[in-house]
Design a protein around this motif. Structure first.
Motif, PDB file in Angstrom:
ATOM      1  N   GLU A 108       0.840  -1.208   0.000  1.00 36.30           N
ATOM      2  CA  GLU A 108       0.000   0.000   0.000  1.00 36.30           C
ATOM      3  C   GLU A 108       0.872   1.254   0.000  1.00 36.30           C
ATOM      4  O   GLU A 108       0.572   2.234  -0.686  1.00 36.30           O
ATOM      5  N   CYS A 109       1.954   1.219   0.769  1.00 30.52           N
ATOM      6  CA  CYS A 109       2.886   2.349   0.776  1.00 30.52           C
ATOM      7  C   CYS A 109       3.508   2.540  -0.597  1.00 30.52           C
ATOM      8  O   CYS A 109       3.643   3.666  -1.079  1.00 30.52           O
ATOM      9  N   TYR A 110       3.860   1.419  -1.229  1.00 31.60           N
ATOM     10  CA  TYR A 110       4.479   1.516  -2.553  1.00 31.60           C
ATOM     11  C   TYR A 110       3.512   2.135  -3.564  1.00 31.60           C
ATOM     12  O   TYR A 110       3.904   2.965  -4.381  1.00 31.60           O
ATOM     13  N   LYS A 111       2.239   1.745  -3.498  1.00 30.78           N
ATOM     14  CA  LYS A 111       1.247   2.320  -4.411  1.00 30.78           C
ATOM     15  C   LYS A 111       1.141   3.833  -4.209  1.00 30.78           C
ATOM     16  O   LYS A 111       0.965   4.579  -5.172  1.00 30.78           O
ATOM     17  N   GLU A 112       1.246   4.273  -2.957  1.00 25.28           N
ATOM     18  CA  GLU A 112       1.087   5.699  -2.659  1.00 25.28           C
ATOM     19  C   GLU A 112       2.333   6.526  -2.972  1.00 25.28           C
ATOM     20  O   GLU A 112       2.242   7.593  -3.570  1.00 25.28           O
ATOM     21  N   VAL A 113       3.513   6.050  -2.543  1.00 26.51           N
ATOM     22  CA  VAL A 113       4.719   6.888  -2.635  1.00 26.51           C
ATOM     23  C   VAL A 113       5.923   6.186  -3.279  1.00 26.51           C
ATOM     24  O   VAL A 113       7.029   6.707  -3.235  1.00 26.51           O
ATOM     25  N   GLU A 114       5.708   4.998  -3.837  1.00 27.63           N
ATOM     26  CA  GLU A 114       6.775   4.207  -4.450  1.00 27.63           C
ATOM     27  C   GLU A 114       7.920   3.925  -3.487  1.00 27.63           C
ATOM     28  O   GLU A 114       9.100   4.037  -3.826  1.00 27.63           O
ATOM     29  N   SER A 115       7.560   3.559  -2.273  1.00 31.23           N
ATOM     30  CA  SER A 115       8.532   3.179  -1.246  1.00 31.23           C
ATOM     31  C   SER A 115       7.882   2.134  -0.358  1.00 31.23           C
ATOM     32  O   SER A 115       6.652   2.020  -0.306  1.00 31.23           O
ATOM     33  N   GLN A 116       8.701   1.371   0.346  1.00 27.25           N
ATOM     34  CA  GLN A 116       8.144   0.365   1.242  1.00 27.25           C
ATOM     35  C   GLN A 116       7.802   0.992   2.602  1.00 27.25           C
ATOM     36  O   GLN A 116       8.115   2.152   2.866  1.00 27.25           O
ATOM     37  N   ALA A 117       7.157   0.235   3.463  1.00 22.26           N
ATOM     38  CA  ALA A 117       6.608   0.763   4.717  1.00 22.26           C
ATOM     39  C   ALA A 117       7.676   1.212   5.717  1.00 22.26           C
ATOM     40  O   ALA A 117       7.415   2.100   6.525  1.00 22.26           O
ATOM     41  N   VAL A 118       8.873   0.628   5.677  1.00 20.08           N
ATOM     42  CA  VAL A 118       9.909   1.062   6.618  1.00 20.08           C
ATOM     43  C   VAL A 118      10.282   2.517   6.333  1.00 20.08           C
ATOM     44  O   VAL A 118      10.382   3.340   7.247  1.00 20.08           O
ATOM     45  N   SER A 119      10.447   2.850   5.064  1.00 20.71           N
ATOM     46  CA  SER A 119      10.732   4.236   4.699  1.00 20.71           C
ATOM     47  C   SER A 119       9.540   5.139   5.009  1.00 20.71           C
ATOM     48  O   SER A 119       9.701   6.263   5.481  1.00 20.71           O
ATOM     49  N   TYR A 120       8.345   4.649   4.729  1.00 17.14           N
ATOM     50  CA  TYR A 120       7.125   5.411   4.964  1.00 17.14           C
ATOM     51  C   TYR A 120       6.971   5.749   6.449  1.00 17.14           C
ATOM     52  O   TYR A 120       6.694   6.887   6.812  1.00 17.14           O
ATOM     53  N   THR A 121       7.173   4.736   7.306  1.00 18.62           N
ATOM     54  CA  THR A 121       6.997   4.958   8.750  1.00 18.62           C
ATOM     55  C   THR A 121       8.143   5.756   9.362  1.00 18.62           C
ATOM     56  O   THR A 121       8.071   6.167  10.516  1.00 18.62           O
ATOM     57  N   THR A 122       9.196   5.984   8.602  1.00 19.68           N
ATOM     58  CA  THR A 122      10.273   6.879   9.015  1.00 19.68           C
ATOM     59  C   THR A 122      10.004   8.294   8.508  1.00 19.68           C
ATOM     60  O   THR A 122      10.154   9.272   9.237  1.00 19.68           O
ATOM     61  N   GLY A 123       9.585   8.403   7.257  1.00 22.96           N
ATOM     62  CA  GLY A 123       9.409   9.710   6.631  1.00 22.96           C
ATOM     63  C   GLY A 123       8.184  10.477   7.072  1.00 22.96           C
ATOM     64  O   GLY A 123       8.239  11.700   7.282  1.00 22.96           O
ATOM     65  N   VAL A 124       7.054   9.793   7.218  1.00 28.59           N
ATOM     66  CA  VAL A 124       5.821  10.495   7.600  1.00 28.59           C
ATOM     67  C   VAL A 124       5.957  11.155   8.979  1.00 28.59           C
ATOM     68  O   VAL A 124       5.620  12.334   9.126  1.00 28.59           O
ATOM     69  N   PRO A 125       6.456  10.481  10.007  1.00 27.64           N
ATOM     70  CA  PRO A 125       6.623  11.166  11.295  1.00 27.64           C
ATOM     71  C   PRO A 125       7.568  12.366  11.218  1.00 27.64           C
ATOM     72  O   PRO A 125       7.313  13.401  11.854  1.00 27.64           O
ATOM     73  N   ALA A 126       8.632  12.259  10.425  1.00 28.54           N
ATOM     74  CA  ALA A 126       9.548  13.395  10.271  1.00 28.54           C
ATOM     75  C   ALA A 126       8.841  14.556   9.582  1.00 28.54           C
ATOM     76  O   ALA A 126       9.004  15.723   9.968  1.00 28.54           O
ATOM     77  N   MET A 127       8.035  14.263   8.575  1.00 31.64           N
ATOM     78  CA  MET A 127       7.267  15.301   7.885  1.00 31.64           C
ATOM     79  C   MET A 127       6.293  15.967   8.851  1.00 31.64           C
ATOM     80  O   MET A 127       6.159  17.200   8.870  1.00 31.64           O
ATOM     81  N   ILE A 128       5.629  15.180   9.678  1.00 28.86           N
ATOM     82  CA  ILE A 128       4.667  15.740  10.631  1.00 28.86           C
ATOM     83  C   ILE A 128       5.380  16.639  11.637  1.00 28.86           C
ATOM     84  O   ILE A 128       4.907  17.738  11.945  1.00 28.86           O
ATOM     85  N   GLY A 129       6.516  16.189  12.153  1.00 30.88           N
ATOM     86  CA  GLY A 129       7.273  17.028  13.082  1.00 30.88           C
ATOM     87  C   GLY A 129       7.672  18.343  12.447  1.00 30.88           C
ATOM     88  O   GLY A 129       7.542  19.416  13.056  1.00 30.88           O
ATOM     89  N   SER A 130       8.132  18.279  11.196  1.00 36.99           N
ATOM     90  CA  SER A 130       8.495  19.503  10.477  1.00 36.99           C
ATOM     91  C   SER A 130       7.286  20.410  10.308  1.00 36.99           C
ATOM     92  O   SER A 130       7.368  21.635  10.488  1.00 36.99           O
ATOM     93  N   MET A 131       6.158  19.818   9.982  1.00 35.69           N
ATOM     94  CA  MET A 131       4.930  20.588   9.813  1.00 35.69           C
ATOM     95  C   MET A 131       4.526  21.275  11.127  1.00 35.69           C
ATOM     96  O   MET A 131       4.097  22.430  11.132  1.00 35.69           O
ATOM     97  N   MET A 132       4.693  20.576  12.233  1.00 31.72           N
ATOM     98  CA  MET A 132       4.344  21.149  13.536  1.00 31.72           C
ATOM     99  C   MET A 132       5.218  22.374  13.844  1.00 31.72           C
ATOM    100  O   MET A 132       4.731  23.362  14.391  1.00 31.72           O
ATOM    101  N   VAL A 133       6.483  22.298  13.478  1.00 25.57           N
ATOM    102  CA  VAL A 133       7.394  23.430  13.708  1.00 25.57           C
ATOM    103  C   VAL A 133       7.042  24.591  12.779  1.00 25.57           C
ATOM    104  O   VAL A 133       6.898  25.733  13.207  1.00 25.57           O
ATOM    105  N   VAL A 134       6.882  24.288  11.493  1.00 28.31           N
ATOM    106  CA  VAL A 134       6.628  25.330  10.499  1.00 28.31           C
ATOM    107  C   VAL A 134       5.305  26.053  10.762  1.00 28.31           C
ATOM    108  O   VAL A 134       5.214  27.271  10.610  1.00 28.31           O
ATOM    109  N   THR A 135       4.283  25.314  11.183  1.00 26.30           N
ATOM    110  CA  THR A 135       2.980  25.933  11.436  1.00 26.30           C
ATOM    111  C   THR A 135       2.897  26.596  12.807  1.00 26.30           C
ATOM    112  O   THR A 135       1.914  27.244  13.122  1.00 26.30           O
TER     113      THR A 135
END
Length: 187
Positions: A108-135
């Protein structure tokens, strides 16, 4: 399932008052373990330099160069990740145990972002943290770890951006492997 060291253990122990025990476990499939044992047996996991044809090389660095690019693994990685935390403690004078977790499907992760779930579960939390700081939701001078910030908007964002979590109250514990080796402390 293996008890491992992971850097989160150090920051959580430092930043959560009164915590008495934090442990980090990971599971690995038998195929992975068999391959790792073979590589270890032939010395490819060594980090000390060896001489090859008069040149110094580090076996693990050679192995890294021979392995496929992790980005290429997405199309063929199948199965799911399960990332969770079990919390045991006292709340309102009563013992309480909860398990908060997320299950993420590699394909499912690959269909969405062309990456496997290990990368997805690493990248999404980092993106959210960045979003929390920026906003401005997280606004403190200096450098801080996640556990030092208000968790509620972060947890809401996990649900919104592809890593929905569930809670199980009073989870049933699993038995841990016990060893006679006195250097291994599981309790």
């Amino acid at each position: 399932m293996y008890l491992l060291h992971h850097e989160e253990i150090e920051s959580l122990a430092k930043n959560i008052p009164g915590v008495k025990r934090i442990r980090f476990f990971m599971t690995f499939g038998q195929s992975y373990l068999t391959h790792m044992k073979c590589l270890e047996d032939v010395g490819m996991l060594r980090t000390d330099p060896i001489m090859v044809d008069g040149k110094e090389v580090v076996p693990l660095q050679v192995l890294k160069e021979l392995l496929p690019d992790p980005a290429s693994l997405g199309p063929r990685t199948v199965g799911k990740t399960n990332i969770g935390c079990i919390f045991n403690g006292i709340k309102d004078g009563k013992k309480k145990s909860i398990y908060i977790y997320n299950v993420c499907d590699h394909q499912e992760c690959y269909k969405e972002v062309e990456s496997q779930a290990v990368s997805y579960t690493t990248g999404v939390p980092a993106m959210i943290g960045s979003m929390m700081v920026v906003t401005g939701l997280w606004k403190k001078p200096g450098v801080f770890n996640l556990e030092e910030m208000d968790p509620d908007p972060y947890m809401e964002a996990l649900n919104k951006f592809g890593l929905p979590w569930k809670v199980v109250e009073n989870p049933v514990p699993v038995d841990c492997y016990k060893t006679a080796d006195p250097s291994v402390h599981m309790d």
